[in-house]
Design an enzyme around this catalytic site. Structure first.
Site, PDB file in Angstrom:
ATOM      1  CG  HIS A 307       3.925  19.852 -30.317  1.00 47.13           C
ATOM      2  ND1 HIS A 307       3.368  20.300 -31.479  1.00 47.13           N
ATOM      3  CD2 HIS A 307       3.228  20.428 -29.321  1.00 47.13           C
ATOM      4  CE1 HIS A 307       2.401  21.147 -31.208  1.00 47.13           C
ATOM      5  NE2 HIS A 307       2.281  21.244 -29.898  1.00 47.13           N
ATOM      6  CG  ASP A 364       1.069  20.260 -21.711  1.00 47.11           C
ATOM      7  OD1 ASP A 364       0.747  19.781 -22.804  1.00 47.11           O
ATOM      8  OD2 ASP A 364       0.423  21.180 -21.142  1.00 47.11           O
TER       9      ASP A 364
HETATM   10  C1  SDX Z   1      -0.356  19.816 -26.380  1.00 42.44           C
HETATM   11  O1  SDX Z   1      -1.297  20.392 -31.163  1.00 42.44           O
HETATM   12  C2  SDX Z   1      -1.027  21.293 -30.318  1.00 42.44           C
HETATM   13  O2  SDX Z   1      -0.689  22.402 -30.669  1.00 42.44           O
HETATM   14  C3  SDX Z   1      -1.194  20.882 -28.865  1.00 42.44           C
HETATM   15  C4  SDX Z   1      -0.661  21.860 -27.827  1.00 42.44           C
HETATM   16  C5  SDX Z   1      -1.474  23.137 -27.774  1.00 42.44           C
HETATM   17  O3  SDX Z   1      -0.935  24.164 -27.358  1.00 42.44           O
HETATM   18  O4  SDX Z   1      -2.705  23.061 -28.049  1.00 42.44           O
HETATM   19  O5  SDX Z   1       0.690  22.193 -28.112  1.00 42.44           O
HETATM   20  C6  SDX Z   1      -0.733  21.260 -26.418  1.00 42.44           C
HETATM   21  O6  SDX Z   1      -1.214  18.986 -26.503  1.00 42.44           O
HETATM   22  C7  SDX Z   1       1.087  19.450 -26.235  1.00 42.44           C
HETATM   23  C8  SDX Z   1       1.332  17.894 -26.266  1.00 42.44           C
HETATM   24  C9  SDX Z   1       1.047  17.322 -24.888  1.00 42.44           C
HETATM   25  N1  SDX Z   1       1.070  15.846 -24.917  1.00 42.44           N
HETATM   26  C10 SDX Z   1       2.067  15.137 -24.351  1.00 42.44           C
HETATM   27  O7  SDX Z   1       3.066  15.648 -23.826  1.00 42.44           O
HETATM   28  C11 SDX Z   1       1.848  13.622 -24.370  1.00 42.44           C
HETATM   29  C12 SDX Z   1       3.144  12.917 -24.813  1.00 42.44           C
HETATM   30  N2  SDX Z   1       3.369  13.217 -26.213  1.00 42.44           N
HETATM   31  C13 SDX Z   1       2.899  12.284 -27.184  1.00 42.44           C
HETATM   32  O8  SDX Z   1       1.831  11.466 -26.856  1.00 42.44           O
HETATM   33  C14 SDX Z   1       2.986  12.754 -28.628  1.00 42.44           C
HETATM   34  O9  SDX Z   1       4.231  13.304 -28.795  1.00 42.44           O
HETATM   35  C15 SDX Z   1       1.926  13.718 -29.149  1.00 42.44           C
HETATM   36  C16 SDX Z   1       0.555  13.204 -28.907  1.00 42.44           C
HETATM   37  C17 SDX Z   1       2.086  15.054 -28.505  1.00 42.44           C
HETATM   38  C18 SDX Z   1       2.149  13.886 -30.653  1.00 42.44           C
HETATM   39  O10 SDX Z   1       1.892  12.656 -31.212  1.00 42.44           O
HETATM   40  P1  SDX Z   1       2.000  12.407 -32.821  1.00 42.44           P
HETATM   41  O11 SDX Z   1       2.322  13.658 -33.539  1.00 42.44           O
HETATM   42  O12 SDX Z   1       0.775  11.664 -33.243  1.00 42.44           O
HETATM   43  O13 SDX Z   1       3.284  11.519 -32.920  1.00 42.44           O
HETATM   44  P2  SDX Z   1       3.298   9.948 -32.789  1.00 42.44           P
HETATM   45  O14 SDX Z   1       2.453   9.519 -31.632  1.00 42.44           O
HETATM   46  O15 SDX Z   1       2.995   9.365 -34.135  1.00 42.44           O
HETATM   47  O16 SDX Z   1       4.827   9.679 -32.386  1.00 42.44           O
HETATM   48  C19 SDX Z   1       5.844   9.580 -33.392  1.00 42.44           C
HETATM   49  C20 SDX Z   1       6.897   8.650 -32.769  1.00 42.44           C
HETATM   50  C21 SDX Z   1       6.323   7.301 -32.320  1.00 42.44           C
HETATM   51  O17 SDX Z   1       7.351   6.352 -32.336  1.00 42.44           O
HETATM   52  P3  SDX Z   1       7.517   5.369 -33.665  1.00 42.44           P
HETATM   53  O18 SDX Z   1       6.156   4.693 -33.856  1.00 42.44           O
HETATM   54  O19 SDX Z   1       7.861   6.316 -34.815  1.00 42.44           O
HETATM   55  O20 SDX Z   1       8.625   4.424 -33.285  1.00 42.44           O
HETATM   56  O21 SDX Z   1       7.443   9.242 -31.579  1.00 42.44           O
HETATM   57  C22 SDX Z   1       7.112   8.417 -30.451  1.00 42.44           C
HETATM   58  C23 SDX Z   1       5.974   7.547 -30.877  1.00 42.44           C
HETATM   59  O22 SDX Z   1       5.944   6.327 -30.122  1.00 42.44           O
HETATM   60  N3  SDX Z   1       6.718   9.343 -29.374  1.00 42.44           N
HETATM   61  C24 SDX Z   1       7.064   9.193 -28.087  1.00 42.44           C
HETATM   62  C25 SDX Z   1       6.529  10.324 -27.434  1.00 42.44           C
HETATM   63  N4  SDX Z   1       5.882  11.103 -28.319  1.00 42.44           N
HETATM   64  C26 SDX Z   1       6.008  10.479 -29.514  1.00 42.44           C
HETATM   65  N5  SDX Z   1       7.759   8.224 -27.441  1.00 42.44           N
HETATM   66  C27 SDX Z   1       7.914   8.398 -26.105  1.00 42.44           C
HETATM   67  N6  SDX Z   1       7.444   9.459 -25.392  1.00 42.44           N
HETATM   68  C28 SDX Z   1       6.740  10.433 -26.022  1.00 42.44           C
HETATM   69  N7  SDX Z   1       6.268  11.468 -25.337  1.00 42.44           N
END
Ligand code: SDX
Length: 428
Positions: A307, A364
């Protein structure tokens, strides 16, 4: 603590005021930055460090896993309130008394008929159309059938638009689902409660009396509350910036629905179920999928994990996980998908990659398991998220309009070609 931040650029110092919120959050107010520095701006892709507004609607603390709507804790609201009370509190600021709530519901019911011509738009979609695309289109189309909902500057005009969309949107959600199922597009029943009516519109079979199931009513009411608002997330920020051009409430909501559709945002609840199903089909090999999630060369992400703000447990995920156990037990359903989800959660919570990046289950991760137990098709999961988020979007749009916020128009840093001569096509 000083109430000034000082920036030094090329030996020149610039002071900017610090503003502090009611929960002691601090921001540097850079409204004068570009003028004071003759053109310097900030840049922050994804706005990870940038506040877009001051808001009194929702407070969340990602490190502590705290979420409150209008100061009420999400735990209290999920346990003690119903969805319409929460919608009222989000939009108007306080939980309503009985008279206020009854009038609100009466006004909503008085606006819960959708022009029959909208059915022609539904008919034009192929059955395979994703419900979020249908909903975004229908919500925008509602403007054409309710032109007075666009130019709303008074609180009364805004109120009329608000009760219109709260009455009509659940009809659109039910129609989007029934279109895919080849079922007739009906209207609700004004004798029912708001959530009871939603369930009847979604599930009533044309050849049977619809019998309410209190387990489903309670489960849906709780899920809608848990999704109702979440401060400046992607779709809410979309609603606010589209609304800032005075495009009208329905058009702003239509844009928010499109933003929520994305699998990184609200679309994740559908992606989680598809992921869990794939793991189940693959023999339940969670370790294989954990390895894929950690492999930088593999685009696979553990959907429902991570998140932007929560670097601790999403408090909504805790509540939904408990509710999933209760609903499945109450309905007498054994779902191996739930066991796979719990296994994945346990592995991730003990895995260095996830622990280091503070990746926890989000809202989710478990919600789809309840939707599925309720008989809601997986492609409708994100539409259910939109149904819950509707009052939050409305509240945020209304706050932005009442505060007369300026049109949203970010700056940029240009990295393209410098000035060059035009050349005719024969010289290229
Ligand atoms: C919602 O914002 C809100 O409030 C949203 C929400 C709401 O109520 O409106 O809460 C609803 O959208 C919840 C999130 C739902 N999405 C997912 O479950 C999709 C999977 N999650 C990710 O794609 C990710 O965690 C996000 C999009 C939710 C957040 O992404 P960020 O903050 O941009 O973080 P990032 O992509 O920069 O990740 C940081 C690190 C990375 O690794 P490094 O480059 O540091 O090595 O964490 C890793 C990412 O690769 N990472 C994951 C991961 N989420 C982040 N690795 C594997 N699986 C994951 N799910």
């Amino acid at each position: 603590m000083s109430d000034i931040a000082t920036l030094e650029v090329n030996g020149q110092k610039y002071d900017f005021p610090l503003i502090k919120g009611t929960e002691n959050e601090v921001a540097i107010d850079i409204k004068t930055l570009r003028g004071a520095t003759e053109g310097i701006v900030t840049i922050d892709p994804g706005y990870k460090n940038t506040g877009s507004c001051e808001s009194g609607i929702t407070f969340l603390d990602g490190e502590k896993g705290i979420l409150r709507y209008r100061g009420y804790s999400i735990e209290d609201l999920a346990e003690k309130a119903d969805f319409l009370e929460v919608a009222y509190a989000l939009i108007f600021g306080d939980l309503p008394n009985k008279e206020q709530l009854d009038k609100f519901h009466t006004d909503i019911k008085a606006n819960s008929i959708v022009d029959d011509d909208v059915k022609k738009i539904v008919d034009a979609f192929p059955k395979a159309a994703h419900p979020m695309g249908v909903l975004s289109s229908l919500t925008s189309a509602l403007t054409a059938f309710n032109p007075s909902s666009v130019d709303v500057s008074s609180e009364e005009e805004m109120y009329n638009s608000v009760v219109k969309i709260l009455g009509k949107f659940p009809v659109l959600v039910a129609w989007a689902m029934r279109k895919k199922q080849g079922l007739p597009l009906d209207y609700g029943d004004s004798s029912l409660g708001y959530v009871e009516n939603i369930l009847k519109m979604m599930f009533k079979q044309p050849n049977e009396e619809y019998v309410q199931n209190e387990i489903l009513v309670d489960a849906l009411d709780k899920l809608l509350i848990l999704h109702a608002d979440h401060e400046q997330n992607c779709s809410t920020s979309t609603v606010r910036i589209v609304g800032s051009s005075h495009a009208g409430l329905f058009a702003s909501l239509s844009a928010g629905i499109s933003a929520l559709w994305g699998p990184l945002h609200g679309g994740a609840n559908q992606a989680v179920l598809e992921m869990l199903e794939a793991i189940k089909e693959d023999g339940g090999d969670t370790k294989k999928y954990m390895a894929k999630a950690k492999d930088k060369n593999d685009p696979f992400r553990l959907m429902g994990f991570g998140h932007r703000v929560y670097k601790n447990f999403d408090p909504r995920a805790r509540i939904i996980k408990t509710a999933a156990d209760e609903v499945l037990a109450d309905l007498g359903i054994e779902d191996p998908i739930l066991d796979i989800a719990k296994g994945l959660e346990q592995e991730a919570l003990n895995d260095e990659y996830f622990v280091k990046r503070k990746l926890y289950p989000n809202v989710d991760f478990y919600s789809g398991i309840i939707y599925r137990a309720m008989g809601i098709p997986v492609e409708m999961f994100t539409a259910m998220f939109a149904l819950g988020r509707l009052p939050g979007w409305i509240a945020q749009w209304r706050e932005m309009r009442l505060r007369k916020e300026p049109i949203g128009r970010p700056r940029q840093i240009y990295i393209g070609k410098n000035l060059r001569e035009f050349t005719g096509i024969n010289e290229r």
